[in-house]
Write a protein that holds these residues in place. Sequence first.
Motif, PDB file in Angstrom:
ATOM      1  N   GLU A 282      46.465  37.641  44.230  1.00  0.00           N
ATOM      2  CA  GLU A 282      45.213  38.165  44.773  1.00  0.00           C
ATOM      3  C   GLU A 282      44.561  39.319  43.762  1.00  0.00           C
ATOM      4  O   GLU A 282      45.465  40.293  43.292  1.00  0.00           O
ATOM      5  CB  GLU A 282      45.251  38.983  45.875  1.00  0.00           C
ATOM      6  CG  GLU A 282      45.416  37.758  47.244  1.00  0.00           C
ATOM      7  CD  GLU A 282      45.312  38.404  48.535  1.00  0.00           C
ATOM      8  OE1 GLU A 282      45.282  39.571  48.672  1.00  0.00           O
ATOM      9  OE2 GLU A 282      45.579  37.673  49.480  1.00  0.00           O
ATOM     10  N   TYR A 283      43.436  39.478  43.553  1.00  0.00           N
ATOM     11  CA  TYR A 283      43.036  40.318  42.309  1.00  0.00           C
ATOM     12  C   TYR A 283      41.930  41.344  43.341  1.00  0.00           C
ATOM     13  O   TYR A 283      40.972  40.979  44.192  1.00  0.00           O
ATOM     14  CB  TYR A 283      42.231  39.665  41.290  1.00  0.00           C
ATOM     15  CG  TYR A 283      43.309  39.115  40.671  1.00  0.00           C
ATOM     16  CD1 TYR A 283      43.631  39.573  39.379  1.00  0.00           C
ATOM     17  CD2 TYR A 283      43.249  37.569  40.758  1.00  0.00           C
ATOM     18  CE1 TYR A 283      44.630  38.797  38.511  1.00  0.00           C
ATOM     19  CE2 TYR A 283      44.306  36.993  39.786  1.00  0.00           C
ATOM     20  CZ  TYR A 283      44.966  37.530  38.708  1.00  0.00           C
ATOM     21  OH  TYR A 283      45.704  36.806  38.205  1.00  0.00           O
ATOM     22  N   ALA A 284      41.972  42.678  42.656  1.00  0.00           N
ATOM     23  CA  ALA A 284      40.845  43.528  42.857  1.00  0.00           C
ATOM     24  C   ALA A 284      40.015  43.773  41.506  1.00  0.00           C
ATOM     25  O   ALA A 284      40.536  43.508  40.574  1.00  0.00           O
ATOM     26  CB  ALA A 284      41.548  44.896  43.591  1.00  0.00           C
ATOM     27  N   ASP A 285      38.986  44.817  41.662  1.00  0.00           N
ATOM     28  CA  ASP A 285      38.437  45.129  40.412  1.00  0.00           C
ATOM     29  C   ASP A 285      39.336  45.808  39.371  1.00  0.00           C
ATOM     30  O   ASP A 285      39.219  45.651  38.244  1.00  0.00           O
ATOM     31  CB  ASP A 285      37.444  46.458  40.926  1.00  0.00           C
ATOM     32  CG  ASP A 285      36.399  45.719  41.769  1.00  0.00           C
ATOM     33  OD1 ASP A 285      36.171  44.519  41.891  1.00  0.00           O
ATOM     34  OD2 ASP A 285      35.626  46.653  42.321  1.00  0.00           O
ATOM     35  N   SER A 286      40.517  46.402  39.940  1.00  0.00           N
ATOM     36  CA  SER A 286      41.399  47.072  38.856  1.00  0.00           C
ATOM     37  C   SER A 286      42.597  45.916  38.446  1.00  0.00           C
ATOM     38  O   SER A 286      43.280  46.189  37.563  1.00  0.00           O
ATOM     39  CB  SER A 286      42.329  48.066  39.572  1.00  0.00           C
ATOM     40  OG  SER A 286      42.785  47.591  40.783  1.00  0.00           O
ATOM     41  N   GLY A 287      42.325  44.849  39.010  1.00  0.00           N
ATOM     42  CA  GLY A 287      43.491  43.611  38.693  1.00  0.00           C
ATOM     43  C   GLY A 287      44.248  43.071  39.653  1.00  0.00           C
ATOM     44  O   GLY A 287      43.710  43.295  40.603  1.00  0.00           O
TER      45      GLY A 287
END
Length: 688
Positions: A282-287
């Motif tokens: 799973e990814y977020a804006d930060s990686g």
Amino acid sequence: MDPLLSNAALVGALAGGLAGLACAAAGVFTLAGRRPVQRVAAAGDSASVDHNLSLVAERDRLAVVARRTSNAVVITDPQRLIVWVNAGFERLTGYAAEEVVGQSPGRLLQCEATDAVTVQRIRQALASGQSFTGEILNQSRTGRRYWLAIEIQPLRDGRGTLTGFMAVQSDITERRDSEAALRASQAFLDRAGRIAGVGGWGYDLASGQVQFTDQTCRILDLEPGHTITLDTCLALLDGPARREVEEVIACGLEQATAWDMELSLRTVRGRVIWVHVSAEIEYADSGPVRIVGALQDITSRRGLRAEVERNARLLRAAIDAIDEAFVLFDPEDRLVLCNDKYRQMYALSSDLMVPGASFESIIRIGAGRGQYQAAVGRVDEWVDQRMRRHRGANGVPTIQQLSDGRVVRIIEQRLPDGHTVGFRIDITDLVRATEAAESADRAKSEFIATVSHELRTPLQSILGFSSLGRRFAETHAQFGPMFNDIHAAGERMLTLVNGLLDISRTDNTLQDLSVQRHDLMRLAAEVVGELGVLAGERQLRLELPDPLPRMDVEVDAFRLQQVIRNVLANALRFAPAGTAITLDGRWLDGERWELTVTDCGPGIPADELELIFDPFAQSSRTRDGSGGSGLGLTICRKIMHAHAGSIHASNRAAHLGGGSCFHLQLPAAAAAPLRRGTVSAPPVLEIQ
């Protein structure tokens, strides 16, 4: 004492001690009541007292062992009646020890749902003084049904005498219920989604915590809701598996890939299991922030796979070991497997026999290489014919001749799932032996026919000369006996020669019977009409039932009347003047008609009733020359067998006047009709 002690371990701890104790302690204490029984020692009996004290100490030690285990322990006498139980038994069954002493465990605890086969196995084992290990369903005092893993051992004293039995029982109800629930759950999960039997897990990259769903916790023997670190989770893996997971995680984070693998791990309780693990990031804006995955316990599937592989190896070994050629094709007629015998049999095309090769390509190329004798010069036509038989395989044998001269019997069967299984049996020796036997039989028949024909010419001359001599003797009486003897001997020889010729003709013509529907009693009546004059000359009566019963059969009328004529001729030859020869018919066992010919002659010795049907055999009561050549009844039996019938002889009871009976039995036309030209011979198989 470990409350989870296994049956085997507990039996090992108790069997030796209790076996001797149950025998030796009979005068010292009662196992059933667990109370010592005092006895007064005689003067100077200190050794006996010490021995008894030792037995009591041994009893107490074993009682502690039995009481501390959660297993149920039962001891019975040789008649299998309870003499002692432990607290585990009381907890499991709900019965107090005092209630069960003297009762049969089976009658006390078994119910209508208890497996009768298991009960019978227990009884058989104990009746022969043997041990028993197995599982059984019992019922407690409250009506609760529970499953037991039970081990029963016989108890014997120092002399080997059976003193009773000891049973150690473990409640396995939960395991049995779990197995049923697991099967139900597996069936549901198979229908439910793309990941069957799955537990979820997630790894938070920031906190380093791993979260499991309840199902995953159960798989790993953790309490539901338990959380652990990644290091603790990785510690469940062995060295190679741990390194593989660490590399996959690192690779996945670097390359943003998902993964899927099977691993072996040890749960927190030490169980070694196999799991299927799949995951994605799973990814977020930060990686990447989290790894989410699924985990499934596939231990059973792996075990099943290993069992399937083991069975496949066993099957292949068995197929290779059989003495016949074996082959299996899938529903698309692609080769699945064949054994070495099959490759050896079709050596010219053995290189084509690889898994996945089509049946048609194997036989077509083999035919082009000259593998099959019938395909030479007509490969396409032969392949078409062979493919039609192969696709319609129904287990009916066919014969195939190979180019090297061998003859092969082919048996192919299409299975319900579309697979085709085949056997190839080398029958070359059998065919050669059959051909040799048939050739010898033909040579025999030709020899008999030739000799008989050669004998007929001089016999005709002898008979002609003797007839002239008998006329000459009318005026020279002294020559009469001599010419009469010559003529009688010539007649006997001619009868024998004619019989040999008849056997030769019979062997050659019975395969081509002219079979039609006839009334057996009508055929017999026609023969009676022919022989009526001869019977009158000998002052005998031929009697038929009135009215004639209808007896429909399918026979060659000429051959059947030959049998009836021969049997009646024998009766006319030996029946005393003034008596009757009767013919009667009856219905047998719903399938056959029987025609019986009865006379009042000398009868046949009991030990000769079958012998008289052998070639050249005669009854000892007719060996004065009045019995003919000894071939007539042999011919009769051949004809009856060719019609799927039979002929046998018996003697009429003395109080009925004595005499012999000949019984002719034939299949009824409606029950077993024969078609024109058919006989009771094996089918001729097509050679391809």
